[in-house]
Design an enzyme around this catalytic site. Structure first.
Site, short mmCIF file in Angstrom:
data_model
loop_
_atom_site.label_atom_id
_atom_site.label_comp_id
_atom_site.label_asym_id
_atom_site.label_seq_id
_atom_site.Cartn_x
_atom_site.Cartn_y
_atom_site.Cartn_z
N ASP A 196 38.44 43.84 42.66
CA ASP A 196 37.37 43.21 41.89
C ASP A 196 37.09 44.06 40.66
OD1 ASP A 196 34.92 41.59 41.27
OD2 ASP A 196 35.33 40.83 43.28
N HIS A 267 37.47 38.89 37.36
CA HIS A 267 37.14 39.97 38.30
C HIS A 267 38.22 41.06 38.26
CE1 HIS A 267 33.55 38.37 40.28
NE2 HIS A 267 34.12 37.18 40.28
N GLU A 330 34.92 32.52 39.09
CA GLU A 330 34.00 33.12 38.12
C GLU A 330 34.71 33.75 36.93
OE1 GLU A 330 30.14 34.21 40.81
OE2 GLU A 330 31.80 35.65 40.89
#
Length: 565
Positions: A196, A267, A330
């Site tokens: 991440d 990420h 995201e």
């Protein structure tokens, strides 16, 4: 109707379509499909032995290993037909289906596969006194089992836990402890979130800086919301490839598949801190020290795609799972939208916009994994712009992604944040540690049903099952992890295993089950709330209401076609 017994400790419990009278000693989580309690007991003694049909030698040793410490008995493995506990495969049973019979003469465990035998073993252990989980000999204990016949099988094939080790690294020994606790509850999939913005946790030999540079950060945000501060200390750690192989083997011995996740195209700040040529613009100084979502993205260069595929080539050599997690969630696309080189590449490839670009990116990765005999597994954002042919969706922003993917013929794992996010606070109490989200207590987790009501029977075949997601921005120790996982993970296990559910009965069994958790050293949340040392007055939270979160969900999923609304 199965036979019944009556006595001062008996209570009526509904399992599937069978009502049986079961004693307080039969308190298994997750609830079996059918329990037939019979008069009498059977006792394990120094004469207890185990025998197994060919193909079950590992399972026989597993049972032996779990019985020896607390009983102090040798539990020898003997030839089939001579054991007082017998393990056998039965071609008439499905792979994870099992039958467990405790009679006056011994114990018989039958299943359709070695994994099914593992689940029979864990039910067998739950019939014994909780002290069976002690790691040293327990003197003066009668190892009694109630006589019974249990017929059982899971409702869903995918029964999982996503464990985030990127935000806060979890040492190998603690991952193995989580695996043990998952197996006890018949969960069969550990989705391991390895990378991440805040850290890269898996050794990649072709790109060593991913761990030496991307595997640690100089600081970490403490708490959540506008009053959050910084912890003031570095954080890091990673698994060598040998560590990862050991975790995989340890899990497999307990009936659990490990599904790795390597995040892309967003990420990725930790990766870009190590290899800035994969990104756009100036390199980040280090992995992100804050929570939330970085705007950093992988670029769309062919060389970057090739390097990502080299990473995945090493991943598939370590993890034998059918599914390989590729993230896809995201990805804030501002860098792609404003970068001249990216816009040039998009025009050359006939991509209309950034959503098309993400779809193209995911399709390249999906094709590569397919060529390696694997299947891409990504969060529901991979639906945006069109889903790659072989991809499977983890539906987290409500059930909208699950409905859309299943209707389009894609497999789905259902894990909505409004139902099974275990980083969400457990009550409205002001002493819940670092409260985020809205309350999801045991009762709410137990109510989870992975099957969206909007799907037809045929579409429902694409629902593989469900999982809980344990994000660890605010979980910096195994003790804090215990508090957030348990007993909610017990409720999740029953929600994805059992055909019929009864909350009052589950609550009663959970009272008994808590004694097992005590013996196992699990520092779970007690019904009356957190203990003083489980609260975090030093780290503020930012709670929201369910209504606020659902409004955010609806806005985030507007661009998923055919979302069932």
């Amino acid at each position: 109707m199965l036979s019944q017994t009556k006595g001062p400790d008996a209570s009526t419990v509904q399992y599937a379509n069978t009502v049986t009278m079961v004693t307080h000693k039969i308190s298994i989580i997750p609830a079996p499909r059918a329990v037939n309690a019979l008069p009498g007991t059977y006792e394990l003694t120094t004469e207890t032995t185990v025998s197994a049909t060919p193909g079950l030698a590992d399972e026989a040793r597993s049972l032996q290993r779990q019985l020896r410490p607390a009983t102090g008995f040798a539990i020898d493995i003997v030839e089939m037909g001579n054991g007082t506990i017998e393990l056998a495969l039965d071609a008439g049973l499905d792979a994870e289906q099992y039958r467990l019979a405790v009679t006056e003469n011994g114990v018989a465990l039958r299943a359709g596969s070695p994994r099914g035998i593992q689940w029979a073993i864990y039910s067998f252990l739950q019939l014994l006194p909780p002290a069976i989980h002690r790691e040293s000999c327990v003197a003066d204990t009668a190892w009694m089992l109630p006589r019974c016949v249990i017929d059982d099988a899971p409702r869903f094939a995918w029964r999982g836990l996503m464990l985030d080790v990127a935000r806060h690294f979890l040492p190998k020994r603690d991952v193995m402890r989580v695996i043990d606790l998952m197996a006890l509850h018949k969960l069969n999939t550990l989705h391991l979130h390895l990378t991440d913005d805040q850290g890269w946790r898996l050794e990649i030999r072709a790109f060593p800086r991913l761990t030496t540079r991307g595997g640690w950060r100089s600081d970490s945000q403490r708490g959540h919301g506008p009053n959050a501060t910084m912890a003031g200390r570095p954080h890091g750690g990673w698994y060598t490839q040998d560590d990862a192989r050991e975790i995989v083997a340890y899990a497999a011995e307990r009936g659990i598949d490990v599904v790795p996740e390597i995040e892309m195209p967003g990420h990725v700040q930790a990766a870009l801190a190590a290899y800035p040529e994969w990104g756009i613009g100036d390199a980040p100084d280090e992995p992100w020290t804050h929570w939330g979502v970085s705007t950093r993205l992988l670029n769309l260069e062919s060389s970057t795609i090739a390097d990502v595929c080299r990473i995945l080539d090493e991943v598939v050599e370590i993890f034998p799972s059918t599914f390989i997690g590729i993230g896809g969630d995201e990805a804030k696309k501002s860098e792609w939208n404003t970068d001249a080189r990216t816009r040039e590449l998009m025009r050359a490839r006939g991509l209309c916009d950034a959503e098309d670009a993400q779809s193209w990116f995911i399709a390249q990765i999906d094709a590569h994994l397919t060529s390696r005999g694997r299947r891409a597994f990504g969060w529901d954002e991979i639906l945006e712009g069109g889903l790659a042919p072989g991809a499977t969706v983890a539906s987290w922003r409500g059930r909208f992604g699950a409905i859309a993917a299943a209707r389009a013929g894609h497999d789905v794992v259902v894990c909505p944040d409004d139902a099974v996010y275990l980083d969400y606070r457990q009550s409205d109490r002001n002493d819940e540690p670092i409260p985020v989200g809205f309350p999801l207590g045991v009762d709410e987790i137990y109510a989870f049903d992975p099957m969206p009501a909007e799907l037809t029977s045929e579409q429902g075949h694409h629902v593989l099952g469900g999982q809980a997601n344990m994000w660890t921005e605010h979980i910096d120790s195994s003790r804090a992890l215990d508090y957030m996982l348990f007993p909610r993970l017990c409720a999740l296990a029953e929600a994805v295993w059992s055909t019929e559910k009864n909350l009052a009965d589950f609550r009663s069994r959970l009272d008994s089950h808590s004694k097992r958790l005590n013996v196992l050293g699990v520092e779970y949340r007690h019904p009356e709330g957190p203990a003083p040392w489980q609260s975090r007055p030093d780290a503020p939270g930012k709670p929201i209401t369910r209504e606020e979160r659902l409004a955010i969900q609806r806005e985030l999923t507007r661009n998923i076609s055919d979302a069932g609304r």
